[in-house]
Scaffold this motif. Structure first.
Motif, PDB file in Angstrom:
ATOM      1  N   CYS A  22       8.949 -14.851  -2.636  1.00 47.08           N
ATOM      2  CA  CYS A  22       8.895 -13.391  -2.641  1.00 47.08           C
ATOM      3  C   CYS A  22       7.478 -12.996  -2.236  1.00 47.08           C
ATOM      4  O   CYS A  22       6.521 -13.221  -2.992  1.00 47.08           O
ATOM      5  N   ALA A  23       7.363 -12.430  -1.060  1.00 47.90           N
ATOM      6  CA  ALA A  23       6.061 -12.018  -0.542  1.00 47.90           C
ATOM      7  C   ALA A  23       5.844 -10.541  -0.834  1.00 47.90           C
ATOM      8  O   ALA A  23       6.728  -9.713  -0.586  1.00 47.90           O
ATOM      9  N   ALA A  24       4.671 -10.231  -1.348  1.00 48.29           N
ATOM     10  CA  ALA A  24       4.349  -8.858  -1.717  1.00 48.29           C
ATOM     11  C   ALA A  24       3.282  -8.287  -0.808  1.00 48.29           C
ATOM     12  O   ALA A  24       2.352  -8.993  -0.382  1.00 48.29           O
ATOM     13  N   SER A  25       3.414  -7.012  -0.517  1.00 49.96           N
ATOM     14  CA  SER A  25       2.381  -6.331   0.249  1.00 49.96           C
ATOM     15  C   SER A  25       1.302  -5.846  -0.699  1.00 49.96           C
ATOM     16  O   SER A  25       1.470  -5.840  -1.915  1.00 49.96           O
ATOM     17  N   GLY A  26       0.197  -5.418  -0.140  1.00 48.15           N
ATOM     18  CA  GLY A  26      -0.848  -4.861  -0.975  1.00 48.15           C
ATOM     19  C   GLY A  26      -1.905  -5.878  -1.350  1.00 48.15           C
ATOM     20  O   GLY A  26      -1.703  -7.085  -1.248  1.00 48.15           O
ATOM     21  N   ARG A  27      -3.027  -5.354  -1.820  1.00 47.60           N
ATOM     22  CA  ARG A  27      -4.158  -6.220  -2.115  1.00 47.60           C
ATOM     23  C   ARG A  27      -4.374  -6.426  -3.607  1.00 47.60           C
ATOM     24  O   ARG A  27      -5.361  -7.009  -4.008  1.00 47.60           O
ATOM     25  N   THR A  28      -3.426  -5.949  -4.414  1.00 43.39           N
ATOM     26  CA  THR A  28      -3.598  -6.057  -5.865  1.00 43.39           C
ATOM     27  C   THR A  28      -2.480  -6.875  -6.488  1.00 43.39           C
ATOM     28  O   THR A  28      -2.059  -6.608  -7.607  1.00 43.39           O
ATOM     29  N   CYS A  96      13.432 -10.338  -6.533  1.00 45.33           N
ATOM     30  CA  CYS A  96      12.169 -10.358  -7.256  1.00 45.33           C
ATOM     31  C   CYS A  96      11.747  -8.927  -7.567  1.00 45.33           C
ATOM     32  O   CYS A  96      12.174  -7.978  -6.895  1.00 45.33           O
ATOM     33  N   ALA A  97      10.934  -8.808  -8.588  1.00 46.06           N
ATOM     34  CA  ALA A  97      10.510  -7.496  -9.047  1.00 46.06           C
ATOM     35  C   ALA A  97       9.073  -7.553  -9.526  1.00 46.06           C
ATOM     36  O   ALA A  97       8.612  -8.587 -10.006  1.00 46.06           O
ATOM     37  N   ALA A  98       8.393  -6.428  -9.401  1.00 48.05           N
ATOM     38  CA  ALA A  98       6.989  -6.336  -9.806  1.00 48.05           C
ATOM     39  C   ALA A  98       6.815  -5.222 -10.822  1.00 48.05           C
ATOM     40  O   ALA A  98       7.426  -4.160 -10.698  1.00 48.05           O
ATOM     41  N   SER A  99       5.991  -5.492 -11.800  1.00 49.51           N
ATOM     42  CA  SER A  99       5.690  -4.495 -12.814  1.00 49.51           C
ATOM     43  C   SER A  99       4.205  -4.207 -12.829  1.00 49.51           C
ATOM     44  O   SER A  99       3.390  -5.138 -12.832  1.00 49.51           O
TER      45      SER A  99
END
Length: 126
Positions: A22-28, A96-99
């Motif tokens: 799961c690839a996420a965008s963003g720098r954080t 996938c999920a982000a919190s």
């Protein structure tokens, strides 16, 4: 805004392995608590695994404990789900999920997560 893109799903036989990414965008990315959920046809979406911001804490559903391993590479903005000894009952769409919450107490609740990917299909034949 965070975008999550899953990959690695497919059709395998019982006993085989798959690794989901799961690839996420963003720098954080390192500030996101990450989880994997799955949804089988006709069933509710259920928690599979979760991992803390640094990767030091990992949580698993009882149904996958000992077979699945969650990990993350914050330098690559990616979270992984290594799935071994797959069973037909593992067949589902994996998401996938982000919190962004600073409290991961309820890591197994869908409502903790505010960003979701589109999902990747995993099919395990018997």
């Amino acid at each position: 805004q965070v975008q999550l893109v899953e990959s690695g799903g497919g059709l395998v036989q019982a006993g085989d392995s798959l690794r989901l990414s799961c690839a996420a965008s963003g720098r954080t990315f390192s500030s996101y608590f990450m989880g994997w959920f799955r949804q089988a046809p006709g069933k509710e979406r259920e928690f599979v695994a979760a991992i803390s911001w640094s990767g030091g804490r990992k949580y698993y559903a009882d149904s996958v404990k000992g077979r699945f391993t969650i990990s993350r590479d914050n330098a690559k903005n990616t979270v992984y789900l290594q799935m071994n000894s797959l069973k037909p009952e593992d067949t589902a769409v994996y998401t996938c999920a982000a919190s962004t919450s600073g409290d991961s107490t309820y890591y197994y609740y869908r409502t903790l997560y505010n960003y979701w990917g589109q999902g990747t299909q995993v099919t395990v034949s018997s």
